[in-house]
Motif scaffolding. Structure first.
Motif, mmCIF file in Angstrom:
data_model
loop_
_atom_site.group_PDB
_atom_site.id
_atom_site.type_symbol
_atom_site.label_atom_id
_atom_site.label_comp_id
_atom_site.label_asym_id
_atom_site.label_seq_id
_atom_site.Cartn_x
_atom_site.Cartn_y
_atom_site.Cartn_z
ATOM 1 N N PHE A 1 -6.378 3.364 -1.513
ATOM 2 C CA PHE A 1 -6.672 2.398 -0.449
ATOM 3 C C PHE A 1 -7.571 3.099 0.571
ATOM 4 O O PHE A 1 -7.158 4.102 1.157
ATOM 5 C CB PHE A 1 -5.383 1.943 0.242
ATOM 6 C CG PHE A 1 -4.683 0.805 -0.426
ATOM 7 C CD1 PHE A 1 -4.537 -0.416 0.225
ATOM 8 C CD2 PHE A 1 -4.152 0.935 -1.704
ATOM 9 C CE1 PHE A 1 -3.880 -1.471 -0.388
ATOM 10 C CE2 PHE A 1 -3.491 -0.110 -2.324
ATOM 11 C CZ PHE A 1 -3.358 -1.327 -1.658
ATOM 12 N N TRP B 1 -10.287 -2.824 4.450
ATOM 13 C CA TRP B 1 -9.528 -2.146 3.396
ATOM 14 C C TRP B 1 -10.211 -2.400 2.069
ATOM 15 O O TRP B 1 -10.493 -3.554 1.720
ATOM 16 C CB TRP B 1 -8.097 -2.673 3.343
ATOM 17 C CG TRP B 1 -7.274 -2.240 4.506
ATOM 18 C CD1 TRP B 1 -7.105 -2.901 5.691
ATOM 19 C CD2 TRP B 1 -6.500 -1.038 4.618
ATOM 20 N NE1 TRP B 1 -6.283 -2.189 6.524
ATOM 21 C CE2 TRP B 1 -5.892 -1.039 5.895
ATOM 22 C CE3 TRP B 1 -6.273 0.044 3.759
ATOM 23 C CZ2 TRP B 1 -5.062 -0.001 6.332
ATOM 24 C CZ3 TRP B 1 -5.452 1.074 4.191
ATOM 25 C CH2 TRP B 1 -4.857 1.046 5.462
ATOM 26 N N ARG C 1 0.806 -1.233 0.000
ATOM 27 C CA ARG C 1 0.000 0.000 0.000
ATOM 28 C C ARG C 1 0.834 1.276 0.000
ATOM 29 O O ARG C 1 0.313 2.357 -0.277
ATOM 30 C CB ARG C 1 -0.989 -0.003 1.156
ATOM 31 C CG ARG C 1 -0.409 0.129 2.508
ATOM 32 C CD ARG C 1 -1.378 0.782 3.480
ATOM 33 N NE ARG C 1 -0.582 1.574 4.380
ATOM 34 C CZ ARG C 1 -0.471 1.342 5.678
ATOM 35 N NH1 ARG C 1 -1.146 0.385 6.248
ATOM 36 N NH2 ARG C 1 0.313 2.088 6.417
#
Length: 198
Positions: free
Chosen positions: A144, A133, A64
């Protein structure tokens, strides 16, 4: 263990294979490229992918890191007659949630979003239920979204869906009657529902 959702696809990063996931495809952590993976699965149907790694936290952070992270909060609201609050948005059943305002605390944002999206007054914001998420695209950028979900209590009251947020219906649903919700919702929402069905 981390679960990242892209529409109906789940990517699980863990150091073991969870029991409850059904059929899955395993991915090699050494050659994994999230951008390519995202392009491949964003329009796919329901599927589960697993990355097995000794250090799931490190792997998740690495995945991420290049992308924008947006914080959001929402609620699983229960009334005094054991009904739960759901919204219908963009053709699917969902739970009320939204992005945090600048400097806003997560718990306060969760309460505000539920009240705005459903036109109700929340009596109590309880414990955090879970974090999820979800990955999506905004103006060509992969984002994200980290959502903190809270247990909430409210009186049974008239619901007013927030039409400008594309919510066309808000409905109280009996605690044991989630079957029709599950037929037309996201896997992420099914995961949250399963926490109250236990």
């Amino acid at each position: 263990m981390y679960r990242i959702y892209i529409n109906d696809t789940a990517l699980i990063i863990a150091d073991f294979i969870p029991d409850d996931i059904g059929a899955y495809q395993q991915i090699d952590p050494q050659t994994f490229d999230f951008k390519e993976f995202y392009k491949h699965v964003k329009k796919a149907g329901e599927a589960v992918f697993v990355i097995l790694t000794d250090d799931p936290k490190r792997m998740f952070k690495k995945i991420r890191k290049p992308f924008l992270v947006i914080k959001a909060a929402g609620g699983l609201v229960k009334n005094e007659v054991n009904q739960y609050l759901f919204i219908f948005r963009k053709g699917k059943w969902d739970l009320p949630k939204g992005k945090l305002d600048e400097g806003e605390q997560t718990r306060i944002a969760a309460e505000r979003e539920v009240e705005e999206e459903c036109g109700i007054k929340v009596l109590k914001v309880g414990d955090r239920l879970c974090k999820t998420w979800h990955v999506y695209e905004d103006r060509g950028q992969i984002v994200f979204k980290k959502t903190s979900w809270f247990k909430m209590k409210a009186r049974k009251q008239k619901l007013v869906p927030q039409l400008e947020e594309e919510i066309t219906e808000a409905r109280w649903v009996d605690g044991g009657d989630f079957a029709f919700i599950k037929q037309n919702t996201f896997p992420l929402i099914k995961d949250i529902i399963s926490l109250v069905e236990m």
